[in-house]
Structure formats: structure tokens, C-alpha cells
Design a protein around this motif. Structure first.
Motif: not given
Length: 794
Positions: A223, A225-226, A305, A328, A347-349
Motif C-alpha cells: 500500500g 502507493e496510497s 491493501e 488501513t 483501504f486504498k484511499d
């Protein structure tokens, strides 16, 4: 489920539990990955081993290898396993059986070979030591193979440790693991100091900056990249922010994909214009350096993630260090960051991540309060406390000595019986036998010459050969050769001048160590000789046995030991089956029977139906002697006493769960005193099998058949520890059942006890005809019933 804590009382319990009854602490072996391998489980196993060692316990490690080149392991690693080499797992089990009293297994599907890591079952199935397994992954939606493997791992373990409440819930509800078997022990962390982040920032060149941090092995699914996508919104509010990503690329990812993921993170940072705010430390850092990196962080970010993360060492470290955390909502984070110990974001936010980080950076009071709550919660997770909790779990495993899970382990590696009893194997007995006779002792499975030979053991061996000749299943020339050797020993042991057998023969030089042997050895010699007279078809052997029996019998009339009398009576019974007109033998039988009956009447009291004031060793031979004597002499009273005393003895040798439990040799059982539970000796199971089969033959009562089965099952693993005493491949038997393990030596007395009991059971099972009495039949096959009873939980 049991909540484990540490304190002075527990420390006392642990010290006591570490004693195996012989004044020695437990030796604990840790099985899993180990540093310098780069992974979270390697770090965990290494830290746990060090913490338990620091408690004063002797520890060693067995490490998994996942690459052709070996790791340069530290000294605690004593054995390595090639991940995909199944034979190596078997060798590891043999290694552990000789060096560890307890096993701490680290379970994660990916670190073991086979489908869903199933190779580890090979070790578990063959271990004799207690096993406490730590589950690093518990899946809510496992594949069929994953479910089967995890259920078997738990079934072959004495206790199971989870590091989250969600894991415990899954085990109970999805995998049907009893809650009484599960221990919750938190993930361990160092005993961090609670420091201001500015203390460490200067050494990393980030003084005056707000430091965000993520550490751990890098790869897809982490994760990162988030967080990088959240940085523009964070930097817009706090331009002095820097994001430290500490950790090497996961070795498996690097091997399969190269460093594509990390490079993609670099490109993403450049594309978003935040590359000056992201620092990648692409290496595996040691504990001290990681402590310093964590110390410099204002906020720790855990951006996994996917929710199916049941534990996380990196998050545990962050909480233990007292960091403000944004994470997360994976399962472990939901639990560890509850009660305002952290902030959860979807997640992914990236937007939610940026909002949470900005709020904490803006609000020093909230951030510092969160840090304190996390740090105080983490005090329970420090390694000294966790090590104590693990030792407590091992103590619990020790106390669970009678449950059936051990029995499942005992049968897993080798099917003990299908439609028949175990086969008779003489490999170990032949190893113990030299040109003189059978040696007395062994160290593990290796014959020990130091203690030499005894009449006791050669008489037992002669009895076995007589039974095996009657059974007729092994090559006759092999039986004849061994019979001749053991008979020759007894002939040499007999001293015509005294009319007695000598017992102990030194190995070098071959000299007798006494002029007259023990009374019991004299009785055992007569029993073995009588058995041979009755059962052999070789005139030369029978001739020597008859002459020796006749020469030794007069001295038996002067013996005082009740067991010597009983052994002699058993020998007389067999002898008279061949030479029924021998008046001297008949009269000796009558006199010795009378003496045993007198002992019974002089000793018996309400609640104590016995011949002596104590139960010691080879107890069942006493009632058996009266049973055969009463049969030979036609005296029903002797048979009644034999049945009454045997019934009382077998009731005393019965555990609450129904399995056979002989009186222990460490103190025995004196009337009015405390019964010794250990060490349990194979000779007790052997004589109980023989006596109960005799009672079955005389009465036809199937109750005695079942009692014989129960005693024999003790060898197979239906006992207080659920551990098999016999080695079905070689016919060896371990020297006893200790409080927490078997005595790993395989001496003659124990091996012959198992083989004699097996021979008598096989004779009884042979067309349901009982030993030596082709005209006496009883219904039902022993082999089928023993199989069913042993394989059922107690």
C-alpha cells in the motif's frame, strides 16, 4: 481461552514446569525462519528464542532454507531444513526427538514445502516432544488444502498460540479448534524507551521536519502507493514533511520480479512532484537501527491493501514504541488500534490518509495522547512478558498429558494396525544380542557394553523365543539360533555348587560380578526354561532346558521374594504341560502356591486386595501365578484369589479416561501412601497383558480380553502422554514413560517386554486361540478390537 500474564507466581510455575522429574530444565526448540534470513517470521523466531533463553531456559533453533545457498546462521541454529526436501523434514524430526523436550513451531503457509505448506506435517507427526504452535496466518476463507493443513497442524499440536482475538475467533468458529486449546499471547516487541522524535531526527538528517514512516519488506500489497498519492495534500499543509520507507524488497519478490515495485514507487513520486519528500532506505536494518528510525517518526503509517492480515510485526513494533499510527483497517489493526490507540482509514484511499495525517500533525495534544495510550498498551507486549507467557503455554501443554491429541500424533507417521496387530520385528533385539547373549542396556538405540549381560534379560529373551517358535511366523533357523544363544547363557549362569543362577556378567573380561544372583533372576530363569520345555520342537534344546530346570528347581523352594515365587510357578506350569508326571515339580508347585496364598491372607484388607503392603514392579505376575497354579492343581480357591487380586490390580491401573496407567517406579505405591505416577515401566504392561490373557483363557470372560487389550495399547500410545513406546520398524521399546516424554533409551528389559506382550497377543489372535492351548477358544478377534479402541479418543 486462557489469557496469559507474567508475574512472580507464574515464574515459579514455569521453573517447576521446566523440571522433567530428573532435575533438568526443558530444552525448547524453535522451528521456523531465522535471521539472517530477511522476513518478519525470521525476526520473530529469533527474538522469541532469545527472550526465552534469557529466562534461563536452554533453547535451540531449527531453521528453514528457501534458497540453494545456505544462510550464515548464528549459533542457536542447530539444524536446517531445505524447504522442498521432504526427507529433510523427517531427519529434522529425528534430530528434535533426541534434543528437545518441547517445540515452538512458527506456522505460516509459505515457509514450508508441499501443497499449502503440508510438509511440516511430517515433522509434527513424528515428534515425541510437546508442541506449541504459533499461527502467524489464520484465513477466514482458506482453500480446501489450506483448511486441511491448518486443522491438522492444530490437531498435532498440544497448544495453539494466536496473536489476535480475531484469530482465536476464526479458530473456534471456522476450524473447530477447542477454545481450551488456544492461548492468546501478543506479538512481542522490544522494551522501547518513550522518547521525543526530535531525539533521533538529527542523525538521519531530518531535524526540523515532520517525519512519516513505514517499515518492513517492500512488495505489492503493502500500500505504499496510497501514502505517496496522499503526500501532495499533506505537503500542501505541511511542506516540511518527509516520508521514510525503511526496508528491503521482499527476497521472494526480488527473485521473481526484480525491483519493479520499488521502481514504480520512485516513478510515482516523481510524477506527483513529491520525490524530494520520499526517502527509500533499501536495506534490511537491524534492531538497533530500526529502533532509531522508529524513534524519529512522528507518525507511523501502516497502509496494507487487504483486510486479511491477522497479525503484523511492524504494527506491533510501532505501537510498542509509542507511535501515533494511521492504518488501513486490516484485522490486526482494528484490534491493536482500538480505544484511540490509532486512526483507521479506508483501504486504498489517499484522501482519507492525507486527512488523518494532517489532523494529527495539526493537533499535538491528540497526537501525544495517542502515543501514550499506545505505549502503555505495548508494555504487555515486551519480549520478557511474551517469553513468560510462552513458557506458561508450555507448562499448560505439560499438564495436558492424557488427552487424545497425542495419540493422534502417535499414529500419524506409521499406521500401527490395519486388520492385524503389529508385525513382530527383531531388528533391535538382534542388535542387542552378541555371541554371549543379550546385552542389558542401550544408549538410545545403541547397545551399551559397559553394563554387560544379565540372567534376567536372557531369561526374558528365552521366554520370547519359546513364544515365537509356537507362533511360527518367523524363520525357524533364526529363532533356533537366538534360542540356542540365550539358553547357553542360562546354562553358563547356573552354578551347580550353589544350585543358583548368577545374574550380572561383566562385559570385559567375561566374569560374574556375584556368586549368587537375585532371587528374581532365579525365578525368571525357571520361567524361561519352563516355557522352552513346553513349546520347543527341538529335542536338543528341550533336553538342555529340562536338565537345567530340574537342577535349579530345588533352590527355588528357599526363595522369599513373592515375584521369584510367581516366576517359578509360571515356569512349573509350563514345564508340567510337557512332563506332567514329574512329582518334584508338582510338589514344588503346591508348596509355592501355598506360600502365595498365605501372603494374600496375611496382607489383604478392605480396599487392599493384594499380597504385599505395596505395589512395586511386575505386579500382575502374582495373580497370574495363582491362576495357572490353581488350574494345574485343580484348586478353585487359588483361581478365585488370582481373579480377585488381578481385578483389583487392573482397577488400580486404570485412568479416569479408561487407559492403562501402571504404578510409577519413582516411589511405587505403598498402602496408605501416595501413588507414584511416573516413571511407568514397560514390564508392567507386559505382565498385565499376560495375566489378563491367562484369566481370559481360564474363564472365557471377554472382560479379561478387553483388559489385555487395554494394557497392550499402552505400548501403542494410549497412555498418560499419548506417546508410543514401541518402534514398529525395529521392534524396539523405549525404557519408560516419564512425566513429559519417553525415556529415549531402548534397553533389553523394555524391548523384551514389548515383544513378549506382542507375541502373547498374536498367539491369542491366531484364529482366536489362546497361547499354548489349541483346544481353548474364545470369540472375537483381538486385532480388530485393539485397533478400534486405540484409535478412538480416551
Amino acid at each position: 481461552m486462557n489469557e496469559l500474564t507474567i508475574g512472580p507466581e507464574l515464574a515459579s510455575v514455569v521453573r517447576s514446569a521446566g523440571n522433567n522429574g530428573k532435575g533438568a530444565r526443558d530444552r525448547i526448540a524453535f522451528v521456523g525462519n531465522y535471521v539472517p534470513r530477511h522476513c518478519g517470521i525470521a525476526t520473530f523466531t529469533t527474538d522469541l528464542c532469545a527472550a526465552v533463553t534469557g529466562n534461563g531456559t536452554e533453547c535451540l533453533a531449527v531453521a528453514m532454507n528457501d534458497r540453494p545457498e545456505r544462510y550464515d546462521y548464528p549459533s542457536p541454529v542447530r539444524f536446517t531444513i531445505e524447504q522442498n526436501d521432504l526427507a529433510c523434514y523427517r531427519r529434522a524430526a529425528q534430530f528434535l526427538n533426541n534434543r528437545a523436550d518441547a517445540i515452538s513451531l512458527q506456522h505460516e503457509y509459505g515457509i514450508y514445502g508441499g501443497p499449502a505448506g503440508s510438509h511440516i506435517l511430517t515433522i509434527l507427526a513424528e515428534l515425541r516432544a510437546r508442541v506449541v504452535t504459533t499461527l502467524h496466518t489464520v484465513l477466514r476463507e482458506p482453500t480446501t488444502e489450506q483448511r486441511e493443513v491448518l486443522e491438522r497442524v492444530c490437531g498435532l499440536s498440544d497448544r495453539v498460540i494466536v496473536m489476535s482475538r480475531r484469530g482465536e475467533e476464526f479458530l473456534r468458529e471456522l476450524y473447530r479448534i477447542p477454545k481450551e486449546k488456544i492461548d492468546f499471547v501478543p506479538h512481542g516487541v522490544p522494551d522501547f524507551a518513550f522518547v521525543d522524535p526530535s531525539f533521533y531526527k538529527e542523525q538521519f538528517g531530518v531535524q526540523g521536519k515532520s517525519v512519516l514512516m513505514t517499515f518492513g519488506l517492500v512488495g505489492p500489497g503493502k500500500g505504499l502507493e496510497s501514502v505517496i498519492r496522499a503526500l501532495p495534500a499533506i505537503i500542501a499543509r505541511f511542506p516540511n514533511v518527509v516520508y521514510l520507507v525503511v526496508g528491503a524488497t521482499h527476497p521472494h519478490v526480488l527473485r521473481q520480479q526484480g525491483d519493479i515495485y520499488r521502481l514504480s514507487m520512485h516513478r510515482l513520486a516523481r510524477e506527483l512532484g513529491v520525490e524530494q519528500h520520499v526517502v527509500f532506505h533499501n536495506r534490511f536494518v537491524d534492531h538497533q537501527e530500526l529502533t532509531e528510525f522508529l524513534g524519529a517518526a512522528d507518525i507511523y503509517i501502516s497502509p496494507y491493501e487487504h483486510e486479511a492480515q491477522i497479525t503484523s510485526g511492524t504494527l506491533a513494533w510501532a505501537v510498542g514504541a509509542g507511535k501515533a499510527v494511521v492504518s488501513t483497517p486490516y484485522w490486526y489493526a482494528q484490534e491493536l488500534l482500538a480505544d484511540k490507540r490509532g486512526v483507521l482509514v479506508p483501504f486504498k484511499d489517499p484522501a482519507a490518509t492525507a486527512e488523518a495525517v494532517n489532523r494529527l500533525l495539526e493537533n499535538d495534544e491528540e497526537r501525544n495522547a495517542m502515543r501514550k495510550r499506545a505505549y502503555l498498551f505495548g508494555r504487555e507486549m515486551t519480549w520478557p512478558n511474551v517469553a513468560g507467557a510462552y513458557l506458561d503455554s508450555f507448562a499448560r501443554a505439560r499438564e495436558q498429558s492424557a488427552h487424545h491429541l497425542h495419540a493422534l500424533r502417535a499414529f500419524a507417521p506409521q499406521p500401527l494396525m490395519g486388520d492385524v496387530l503389529p508385525e513382530t520385528r527383531l531388528q533391535h533385539l538382534k542388535r542387542l544380542t552378541d555371541g554371549t547373549g543379550v546385552l542389558q542396556h542401550a544408549r538410545f538405540s545403541v547397545p551399551s557394553y559397559r553394563e554387560g549381560h544379565t540372567t534376567d534379560d536372557n531369561a526374558r529373551a528365552l521366554l520370547l523365543m519359546a513364544l515365537l517358535e509356537q507362533l511360527g511366523e518367523l524363520p525357524s533357523d533364526e529363532i533356533e539360533d537366538l534360542t540356542t544363544r540365550y539358553l547357553a547363557f542360562l546354562d553358563y549362569a547356573f552354578a551347580a555348587t550353589t544350585g543358583r543362577f548368577r545374574n550380572f556378567l561383566g562385559y570385559e573380561p567375561r566374569r560374574w560380578l556375584e556368586g549368587i544372583g537375585s532371587e528374581d533372576s532365579h525365578g525368571r530363569a525357571l520361567r524361561g526354561l519352563g516355557a522352552l520345555v513346553r513349546r520347543t520342537n527341538r529335542p536338543g534344546l528341550r533336553g538342555v532346558a529340562v536338565n537345567l530346570f530340574s537342577a535349579a528347581l530345588p533352590a527355588a523352594l528357599e526363595l522369599k521374594s513373592p515375584r521369584a515365587l510367581a516366576f517359578t510357578l509360571l515356569g512349573i506350569h509350563d514345564y508340567l504341560r510337557w512332563l506332567s508326571g514329574d512329582r518334584a515339580a508338582e510338589e514344588a508347585g503346591q508348596r509355592l502356591t501355598s506360600r502365595l496364598v498365605t501372603l494374600y491372607h496375611e496382607t489383604r484388607q478392605e480396599g487392599w486386595t493384594w499380597f504385599e503392603d505395596s505395589l512395586t514392579y511386575a505386579n500382575a505376575c502374582l495373580p497370574q501365578a495363582l491362576l495357572v497354579a490353581g488350574e494345574s492343581l485343580g484348586e478353585n480357591k487359588s483361581i478365585e484369589i488370582g481373579l480377585a487380586t488381578l481385578d483389583w490390580l487392573m482397577s488400580e491401573q486404570k485412568a479416569a479416561g479408561g487407559h492403562f496407567v501402571p504404578v510409577g517406579s519413582n516411589g511405587f505405591y505403598v498402602r496408605g501412601g501416595t501413588r507414584a505416577c511416573f516413571d511407568q515401566q514397560p514390564i508392567e504392561a507386559c505382565v498385565s497383558v499376560s495375566a489378563c490373557l491367562t484369566a481370559w483363557r481360564i474363564t472365557g470372560d471377554l472382560h479379561w480380553q478387553r483388559e489385555a487389550e487395554r494394557a497392550f495399547e499402552w505400548f501403542l500410545g494410549r497412555n498418560d502422554l499419548g506417546l508410543p513406546l514401541c518402534d514398529l520398524r525395529t521392534g524396539a521399546c523405549y525404557d519408560g514413560l516419564c512425566p513429559d516424554q519417553v525415556n529415549a533409551n531402548q534397553g533389553s528389559e523394555s524391548t523384551l517386554a514389548y515383544l513378549v506382550a506382542l507375541a502373547e497377543m498374536r498367539l491369542a489372535d491366531q484364529a482366536s486361540v489362546l497361547p499354548g492351548d489349541a483346544d481353548s477358544t474364545a470369540s472375537g478377534s483381538l486385532s480388530d478390537q485393539v485397533t478400534q479402541r486405540v484409535l478412538q479418543p480416551s
